[in-house]
Write a protein that holds these residues in place. Structure first.
Motif, short mmCIF file in Angstrom:
data_model
loop_
_atom_site.label_atom_id
_atom_site.label_comp_id
_atom_site.label_asym_id
_atom_site.label_seq_id
_atom_site.Cartn_x
_atom_site.Cartn_y
_atom_site.Cartn_z
N VAL A 79 2.24 -49.23 7.39
CA VAL A 79 2.41 -48.18 6.40
C VAL A 79 3.60 -48.49 5.51
O VAL A 79 4.51 -49.22 5.89
N THR A 80 3.58 -47.91 4.31
CA THR A 80 4.71 -48.00 3.39
C THR A 80 5.29 -46.61 3.21
O THR A 80 4.54 -45.63 3.05
N VAL A 81 6.61 -46.48 3.26
CA VAL A 81 7.27 -45.19 3.09
C VAL A 81 7.17 -44.77 1.62
O VAL A 81 7.56 -45.52 0.72
N THR A 82 6.62 -43.57 1.40
CA THR A 82 6.39 -43.10 0.03
C THR A 82 7.31 -41.95 -0.37
O THR A 82 7.30 -41.52 -1.52
N GLY A 83 8.10 -41.44 0.57
CA GLY A 83 8.98 -40.34 0.24
C GLY A 83 9.78 -39.89 1.45
O GLY A 83 9.60 -40.42 2.55
N PRO A 84 10.67 -38.91 1.28
CA PRO A 84 11.51 -38.43 2.38
C PRO A 84 10.79 -37.39 3.24
O PRO A 84 9.85 -36.73 2.80
N SER A 85 11.26 -37.24 4.48
CA SER A 85 10.77 -36.19 5.37
C SER A 85 11.85 -35.93 6.41
O SER A 85 12.88 -36.60 6.43
N GLY A 86 11.60 -34.99 7.29
CA GLY A 86 12.55 -34.68 8.35
C GLY A 86 12.36 -35.52 9.59
O GLY A 86 13.05 -35.31 10.58
N SER A 87 11.43 -36.49 9.55
CA SER A 87 11.15 -37.34 10.70
C SER A 87 11.63 -38.76 10.43
O SER A 87 11.74 -39.18 9.28
N CYS A 88 11.86 -39.51 11.52
CA CYS A 88 12.14 -40.93 11.35
C CYS A 88 10.93 -41.60 10.71
O CYS A 88 11.05 -42.40 9.79
N VAL A 89 9.73 -41.24 11.19
CA VAL A 89 8.49 -41.66 10.52
C VAL A 89 7.46 -40.56 10.71
O VAL A 89 7.28 -40.03 11.81
N LEU A 90 6.82 -40.17 9.62
CA LEU A 90 5.79 -39.13 9.63
C LEU A 90 4.57 -39.69 8.90
O LEU A 90 4.64 -39.98 7.70
N LEU A 91 3.47 -39.87 9.62
CA LEU A 91 2.29 -40.52 9.06
C LEU A 91 1.47 -39.56 8.20
O LEU A 91 1.51 -38.35 8.41
N ASN A 92 0.71 -40.12 7.26
CA ASN A 92 -0.28 -39.29 6.57
C ASN A 92 -1.59 -39.30 7.37
O ASN A 92 -1.68 -39.94 8.43
N THR A 93 -2.60 -38.61 6.87
CA THR A 93 -3.83 -38.44 7.64
C THR A 93 -4.52 -39.77 7.95
O THR A 93 -4.94 -40.02 9.08
N ALA A 94 -4.63 -40.66 6.96
CA ALA A 94 -5.32 -41.94 7.17
C ALA A 94 -4.61 -42.80 8.20
O ALA A 94 -5.25 -43.45 9.04
N ALA A 95 -3.29 -42.81 8.17
CA ALA A 95 -2.52 -43.61 9.13
C ALA A 95 -2.67 -43.05 10.54
O ALA A 95 -2.83 -43.79 11.51
N MET A 96 -2.63 -41.71 10.65
CA MET A 96 -2.78 -41.10 11.97
C MET A 96 -4.19 -41.34 12.53
O MET A 96 -4.35 -41.64 13.72
N ASP A 97 -5.19 -41.23 11.67
CA ASP A 97 -6.57 -41.45 12.13
C ASP A 97 -6.77 -42.87 12.63
O ASP A 97 -7.61 -43.12 13.50
N ALA A 98 -6.00 -43.82 12.11
CA ALA A 98 -6.15 -45.22 12.50
C ALA A 98 -5.64 -45.49 13.91
O ALA A 98 -6.07 -46.46 14.55
#
Length: 230
Positions: A79-98
């Motif tokens: 995955v590529t980081v596309t923005g900030p969040s409150g997690s060290c890493v927070l996946l989007n739907t497609a990444a989580m489904d994988a």
């Protein structure tokens, strides 16, 4: 004579089997666990956003390339980081489904690897990566169109992990027993929670806490305030 031959044959088979195991391990067949240590700790979860596999992060700057591996099934996703969040890493739907297990919204046993070299820190004001606490929602927007709200002890989006029970949260910043209040600025709803364990997020809500403040159909609260109650 026959007894001796049987012993010799058994010893030969044992040696051959040991050699096969040794070769298999060397080639990666007998052990699927990544050898590199993880750059994040705690569980990995996701936010409901479409597009190609990607992630947000409160530790790594936009453009950072990571690989997340689910140790329970051996599946990995770059995955590529596309923005900030409150997690060290927070996946989007497609990444989580994988990488997810069927019916699970959180990956507890995981390894997160950085695929590129870290960039040198910027010397200018405002340079460098986004860190928790660097962008607080406490000030009014230009033009005075939005009233000021209390400053937040966490930055980035708030999401949840699928776990029952009374409203609660996990945290990578606050110790067990800490009491927090999380407010969704889009609808004004708040929920008090107690930290029950560690995670890779500044605050990660359980199902009941998320249900108390979420907008219908949304699994992430982008505009929020997290307040420390004790």
């Amino acid at each position: 004579m026959k007894v001796q031959r049987r012993h010799v044959l058994a010893a030969t088979v044992a040696v051959a089997a040991a050699a096969v195991v040794a070769v298999g391990t060397g080639l990666g067949f007998a052990d699927t666990t990544p050898g590199q240590s993880s750059v994040c700790s705690g569980s990995v979860t996701f936010f409901a956003e479409g597009g190609a596999p990607a992630a947000t992060s409160g530790r790594f700057p936009v453009g950072t390339r990571l690989r997340v591996t689910n140790l329970d099934n051996g599946r990995s996703v770059p995955v590529t980081v596309t923005g900030p969040s409150g997690s060290c890493v927070l996946l989007n739907t497609a990444a989580m489904d994988a990488i997810r297990e069927p019916g699970k919204n959180v990956v507890r046993r995981n390894v997160v690897e950085r695929l590129d070299a870290p960039a040198p820190p910027s010397a200018g004001p405002g340079g460098g990566e986004t860190r928790p606490g660097s962008a607080q929602p406490g000030a009014a927007r230009p033009g005075g169109t939005e009233p000021a709200v209390p400053s937040s002890v966490c930055s980035g989006s708030v999401t949840f992990f699928a776990e029952g029970g009374a409203p609660a949260a996990t945290s990578g910043r606050f110790p067990v027993g800490t009491r927090l209040r999380v407010t969704n600025l889009d609808n004004g709803r708040s929920v008090p929670v107690t930290v029950t364990g560690p995670s890779g997020s500044c605050v990660l809500l359980n199902t009941a806490a998320m249900d108390a403040i979420r907008e219908p159909g949304k699994n992430v609260v982008r505009r929020n305030v997290v307040e420390l109650l004790d």
